[in-house]
Write a protein that holds these residues in place. Structure first.
Motif, PDB file in Angstrom:
ATOM      1  N   VAL A  98      45.197  36.525  40.739  1.00 39.23           N
ATOM      2  CA  VAL A  98      45.966  36.709  39.508  1.00 39.23           C
ATOM      3  C   VAL A  98      47.418  36.887  39.935  1.00 39.23           C
ATOM      4  O   VAL A  98      47.695  37.674  40.842  1.00 39.23           O
ATOM      5  N   PRO A  99      48.356  36.183  39.297  1.00 41.54           N
ATOM      6  CA  PRO A  99      49.747  36.231  39.746  1.00 41.54           C
ATOM      7  C   PRO A  99      50.476  37.558  39.521  1.00 41.54           C
ATOM      8  O   PRO A  99      51.544  37.768  40.073  1.00 41.54           O
ATOM      9  N   LEU A 100      49.909  38.463  38.737  1.00 42.43           N
ATOM     10  CA  LEU A 100      50.526  39.767  38.508  1.00 42.43           C
ATOM     11  C   LEU A 100      49.850  40.828  39.363  1.00 42.43           C
ATOM     12  O   LEU A 100      48.713  40.660  39.797  1.00 42.43           O
ATOM     13  N   LYS A 101      50.537  41.945  39.560  1.00 42.41           N
ATOM     14  CA  LYS A 101      49.970  43.062  40.306  1.00 42.41           C
ATOM     15  C   LYS A 101      49.162  43.925  39.334  1.00 42.41           C
ATOM     16  O   LYS A 101      49.677  44.868  38.741  1.00 42.41           O
ATOM     17  N   LEU A 102      47.898  43.557  39.167  1.00 40.50           N
ATOM     18  CA  LEU A 102      47.045  44.240  38.198  1.00 40.50           C
ATOM     19  C   LEU A 102      45.987  45.101  38.866  1.00 40.50           C
ATOM     20  O   LEU A 102      45.485  44.756  39.932  1.00 40.50           O
ATOM     21  N   ALA A 103      45.652  46.182  38.198  1.00 43.34           N
ATOM     22  CA  ALA A 103      44.536  47.035  38.600  1.00 43.34           C
ATOM     23  C   ALA A 103      43.434  46.877  37.550  1.00 43.34           C
ATOM     24  O   ALA A 103      43.713  46.631  36.379  1.00 43.34           O
ATOM     25  N   LEU A 104      42.197  47.014  38.003  1.00 46.12           N
ATOM     26  CA  LEU A 104      41.050  47.027  37.087  1.00 46.12           C
ATOM     27  C   LEU A 104      40.545  48.454  36.951  1.00 46.12           C
ATOM     28  O   LEU A 104      40.337  49.143  37.947  1.00 46.12           O
ATOM     29  N   VAL A 105      40.334  48.862  35.716  1.00 40.09           N
ATOM     30  CA  VAL A 105      39.866  50.205  35.423  1.00 40.09           C
ATOM     31  C   VAL A 105      38.579  50.103  34.615  1.00 40.09           C
ATOM     32  O   VAL A 105      38.479  49.289  33.699  1.00 40.09           O
ATOM     33  N   GLU A 135      51.531  28.174  27.001  1.00 39.63           N
ATOM     34  CA  GLU A 135      50.648  27.612  28.034  1.00 39.63           C
ATOM     35  C   GLU A 135      50.469  28.597  29.183  1.00 39.63           C
ATOM     36  O   GLU A 135      49.354  28.820  29.663  1.00 39.63           O
ATOM     37  N   ALA A 136      51.570  29.218  29.603  1.00 36.63           N
ATOM     38  CA  ALA A 136      51.499  30.208  30.687  1.00 36.63           C
ATOM     39  C   ALA A 136      50.670  31.425  30.247  1.00 36.63           C
ATOM     40  O   ALA A 136      49.879  31.956  31.027  1.00 36.63           O
ATOM     41  N   ALA A 137      50.841  31.841  29.001  1.00 36.32           N
ATOM     42  CA  ALA A 137      50.086  32.984  28.477  1.00 36.32           C
ATOM     43  C   ALA A 137      48.591  32.692  28.467  1.00 36.32           C
ATOM     44  O   ALA A 137      47.783  33.523  28.879  1.00 36.32           O
ATOM     45  N   THR A 138      48.224  31.507  28.017  1.00 37.58           N
ATOM     46  CA  THR A 138      46.808  31.113  27.968  1.00 37.58           C
ATOM     47  C   THR A 138      46.210  31.071  29.365  1.00 37.58           C
ATOM     48  O   THR A 138      45.105  31.569  29.601  1.00 37.58           O
ATOM     49  N   ARG A 139      46.957  30.496  30.318  1.00 35.79           N
ATOM     50  CA  ARG A 139      46.486  30.411  31.702  1.00 35.79           C
ATOM     51  C   ARG A 139      46.302  31.813  32.299  1.00 35.79           C
ATOM     52  O   ARG A 139      45.278  32.119  32.906  1.00 35.79           O
ATOM     53  N   LEU A 140      47.306  32.687  32.105  1.00 40.47           N
ATOM     54  CA  LEU A 140      47.232  34.052  32.631  1.00 40.47           C
ATOM     55  C   LEU A 140      46.086  34.824  31.990  1.00 40.47           C
ATOM     56  O   LEU A 140      45.316  35.491  32.682  1.00 40.47           O
ATOM     57  N   ARG A 142      43.339  33.686  30.756  1.00 44.41           N
ATOM     58  CA  ARG A 142      42.075  33.166  31.284  1.00 44.41           C
ATOM     59  C   ARG A 142      41.814  33.718  32.688  1.00 44.41           C
ATOM     60  O   ARG A 142      40.703  34.161  32.999  1.00 44.41           O
ATOM     61  N   GLN A 143      42.849  33.752  33.538  1.00 48.90           N
ATOM     62  CA  GLN A 143      42.692  34.269  34.905  1.00 48.90           C
ATOM     63  C   GLN A 143      42.318  35.752  34.895  1.00 48.90           C
ATOM     64  O   GLN A 143      41.424  36.175  35.628  1.00 48.90           O
TER      65      GLN A 143
END
Length: 151
Positions: A98-105, A135-140, A142-143
């Motif tokens: 995922v291109p962002l620095k995300l955490a899963l909680v 388009e970028a929002a939809t792709r992100l 989905r990821q």
């Protein structure tokens, strides 16, 4: 009927949380000790006893959960409003692919309350739209949702 209390998601709430939704998260602020409320959308219920969500791993939500893991998720669905109480566990501080620095909680649900005030129902559920490249929002989206469902 208002004020119903359950120990897990009712079927209609579980079904509602099978895709991205607008919800709010309430945590206990690690600095002030007071309430902290944030709006999120990357949320998914893998079963009726757990909810998983993704947020920026530098979010105040993450710091709050590390300090005190108690959490409430507020969901507007099924003509009503629900508060979902539980204990939050950080499953992954950095989601791969995922291109962002995300955490899963993950929230381990202890109680689900219908908190809609007596004699009323929600006539229109909250809606939102992404304000950046569609388009970028939809792709992100989905990821991120794929990462949530696979972890």
């Amino acid at each position: 009927m208002a004020n119903q209390v359950e120990s897990m998601l009712i079927s209609s709430l579980y079904d509602f949380l099978q895709r991205e939704r607008f919800v709010t998260i309430s945590t206990i602020d690690h600095v002030t000790g007071g309430p902290n409320v944030s709006a999120i959308s990357w949320v998914y219920a893998p079963d009726q006893r757990r909810i998983v969500f993704a947020v920026d791993n530098r979010s105040r939500i993450i710091q709050n959960i590390k300090n005190i893991p108690l959490i409430v998720m507020n969901v507007v669905a099924n003509d009503s409003t629900y508060s979902i109480y539980g204990e939050a566990v950080i499953k992954n501080e950095k989601v791969e692919d995922v291109p962002l620095k995300l955490a899963l909680v993950e929230i381990k649900i202890s109680e689900v309350r219908d908190v809609m005030f007596y004699g009323a129902k929600i006539s229109i559920e909250p809606r939102y739209e992404k304000t950046y490249d569609a388009e970028a929002a939809t792709r992100l989206d989905r990821q991120v949702m794929e990462a949530i469902k696979n972890n």
